[in-house]
Scaffold this motif. Sequence first.
Motif, PDB file in Angstrom:
ATOM      1  N   ASN A 175       1.000   9.109  -6.120  1.00  0.00           N
ATOM      2  CA  ASN A 175       1.162  10.425  -5.649  1.00  0.00           C
ATOM      3  C   ASN A 175      -0.227  10.719  -4.898  1.00  0.00           C
ATOM      4  OD1 ASN A 175       2.042  12.862  -5.111  1.00  0.00           O
ATOM      5  ND2 ASN A 175       1.472  13.615  -6.987  1.00  0.00           N
ATOM      6  N   MET A 176      -0.570   9.629  -4.007  1.00  0.00           N
ATOM      7  CA  MET A 176      -1.747  10.064  -3.211  1.00  0.00           C
ATOM      8  C   MET A 176      -1.432   9.453  -1.869  1.00  0.00           C
ATOM      9  SD  MET A 176      -4.225   6.643  -4.280  1.00  0.00           S
ATOM     10  CE  MET A 176      -5.413   7.626  -5.227  1.00  0.00           C
ATOM     11  N   HIS A 177      -2.273  10.178  -0.750  1.00  0.00           N
ATOM     12  CA  HIS A 177      -2.218   9.682   0.592  1.00  0.00           C
ATOM     13  C   HIS A 177      -2.425   8.151   0.814  1.00  0.00           C
ATOM     14  CE1 HIS A 177      -2.558   9.770   4.850  1.00  0.00           C
ATOM     15  NE2 HIS A 177      -1.938  11.031   4.790  1.00  0.00           N
ATOM     16  N   ARG A 178      -1.727   7.590   1.629  1.00  0.00           N
ATOM     17  CA  ARG A 178      -1.827   6.101   1.844  1.00  0.00           C
ATOM     18  C   ARG A 178      -3.260   5.923   2.357  1.00  0.00           C
ATOM     19  NH1 ARG A 178      -1.136   3.109   6.173  1.00  0.00           N
ATOM     20  NH2 ARG A 178      -0.398   4.848   7.279  1.00  0.00           N
ATOM     21  N   ARG A 179      -3.669   6.609   3.529  1.00  0.00           N
ATOM     22  CA  ARG A 179      -5.244   6.421   3.830  1.00  0.00           C
ATOM     23  C   ARG A 179      -6.257   6.464   2.628  1.00  0.00           C
ATOM     24  NH1 ARG A 179      -4.864   9.160   9.618  1.00  0.00           N
ATOM     25  NH2 ARG A 179      -3.605   7.404  10.643  1.00  0.00           N
TER      26      ARG A 179
ATOM     27  N   VAL B 180       0.626  -1.126  -0.008  1.00  0.00           N
ATOM     28  CA  VAL B 180      -0.139  -0.017  -0.030  1.00  0.00           C
ATOM     29  C   VAL B 180       0.920   1.255  -0.077  1.00  0.00           C
ATOM     30  CG1 VAL B 180      -1.747   1.366   1.239  1.00  0.00           C
ATOM     31  CG2 VAL B 180      -1.728  -1.188   1.159  1.00  0.00           C
ATOM     32  N   SER B 181       1.823   1.304   0.940  1.00  0.00           N
ATOM     33  CA  SER B 181       2.680   2.725   0.832  1.00  0.00           C
ATOM     34  C   SER B 181       3.165   2.815  -0.379  1.00  0.00           C
ATOM     35  CB  SER B 181       3.813   2.413   2.027  1.00  0.00           C
ATOM     36  OG  SER B 181       3.182   2.120   3.204  1.00  0.00           O
TER      37      SER B 181
ATOM     38  N   ILE C 236      -9.756   3.364  -0.977  1.00  0.00           N
ATOM     39  CA  ILE C 236     -10.308   3.033  -2.313  1.00  0.00           C
ATOM     40  C   ILE C 236     -10.108   1.394  -2.350  1.00  0.00           C
ATOM     41  CG2 ILE C 236      -9.417   3.004  -4.787  1.00  0.00           C
ATOM     42  CD1 ILE C 236      -8.703   5.867  -4.229  1.00  0.00           C
ATOM     43  N   LEU C 237      -9.145   0.861  -1.649  1.00  0.00           N
ATOM     44  CA  LEU C 237      -8.770  -0.772  -1.935  1.00  0.00           C
ATOM     45  C   LEU C 237      -9.885  -1.286  -1.191  1.00  0.00           C
ATOM     46  CD1 LEU C 237      -4.879  -0.585  -1.483  1.00  0.00           C
ATOM     47  CD2 LEU C 237      -6.398  -1.092  -3.731  1.00  0.00           C
ATOM     48  N   ALA C 238     -10.514  -0.865  -0.303  1.00  0.00           N
ATOM     49  CA  ALA C 238     -11.512  -1.554   0.492  1.00  0.00           C
ATOM     50  C   ALA C 238     -12.720  -1.570   0.110  1.00  0.00           C
ATOM     51  CB  ALA C 238     -11.540  -0.771   2.017  1.00  0.00           C
ATOM     52  N   LYS C 239     -13.104  -0.773  -1.139  1.00  0.00           N
ATOM     53  CA  LYS C 239     -14.424  -0.660  -1.769  1.00  0.00           C
ATOM     54  C   LYS C 239     -14.341  -1.761  -2.720  1.00  0.00           C
ATOM     55  CE  LYS C 239     -15.280   4.190  -0.644  1.00  0.00           C
ATOM     56  NZ  LYS C 239     -15.181   5.525  -1.455  1.00  0.00           N
ATOM     57  N   ARG C 240     -15.770  -2.181  -2.974  1.00  0.00           N
ATOM     58  CA  ARG C 240     -15.784  -2.794  -4.234  1.00  0.00           C
ATOM     59  C   ARG C 240     -15.783  -1.931  -5.577  1.00  0.00           C
ATOM     60  NH1 ARG C 240     -19.121  -7.438  -3.846  1.00  0.00           N
ATOM     61  NH2 ARG C 240     -19.465  -8.164  -1.573  1.00  0.00           N
ATOM     62  N   SER C 241     -15.396  -2.751  -6.708  1.00  0.00           N
ATOM     63  CA  SER C 241     -15.029  -2.124  -7.720  1.00  0.00           C
ATOM     64  C   SER C 241     -16.452  -1.507  -8.186  1.00  0.00           C
ATOM     65  CB  SER C 241     -14.520  -3.118  -8.982  1.00  0.00           C
ATOM     66  OG  SER C 241     -15.595  -4.119  -9.250  1.00  0.00           O
TER      67      SER C 241
END
Length: 184
Positions: A168-172, A160-161, A177-182
């Motif tokens: 070029n985005m914040h890790r959180r 993730v980091s 975004i990754l936790a959501k469904r496509s």
Amino acid sequence: MAEAQKPDLGPDPSLLILDDDESFLRRLAKAMEKRGFAVDIAGSVADGKARVTTNPPAYAVIDLRLEDGNGLDVVEQLREARPDARIVVLTGYGAIATAVAAVKAGATDYLSKPADAGDVTNALLAMTEDMPPPPENPMSADRVRWEHIQRVYELCDRNVSETARRLNMHRRTLQRILAKRSPR
């Protein structure tokens, strides 16, 4: 009535479909048979190369990433065996670099998954000078963004980091975004 909808495939309707997704392979093969193609299927690079060697098809739909290698190896072999073959490369990871590599290897066109049989047929039969018609239901901008993030995430070995740094985005933000469904 379905006979009238079959496209003109020329004297040789042979089609090789190479994909390691068994259910997608079967569905696409069945749909392409209904359109008049003489379909042969393969599930690996080794199997695809063997089929190209014994009987090079007039048409081919080849997945880019397979469990045992890269579909571009089969594209190159088919292009050498049969220079007039119409080849469409499919991939779940749509990116400009892979599209360029596919065309350089000898592909006629390049489609991102999910592509339906109509999109594949249009790409296979489009004249080289003509652009194929746009897909009936293209991916949304949100879906394209999500696919790109997923691709970079996979290329960074699911770190993730590192992915956040490269995008070029914040890790959180990336974690949310990754936790959501496509998106659709």
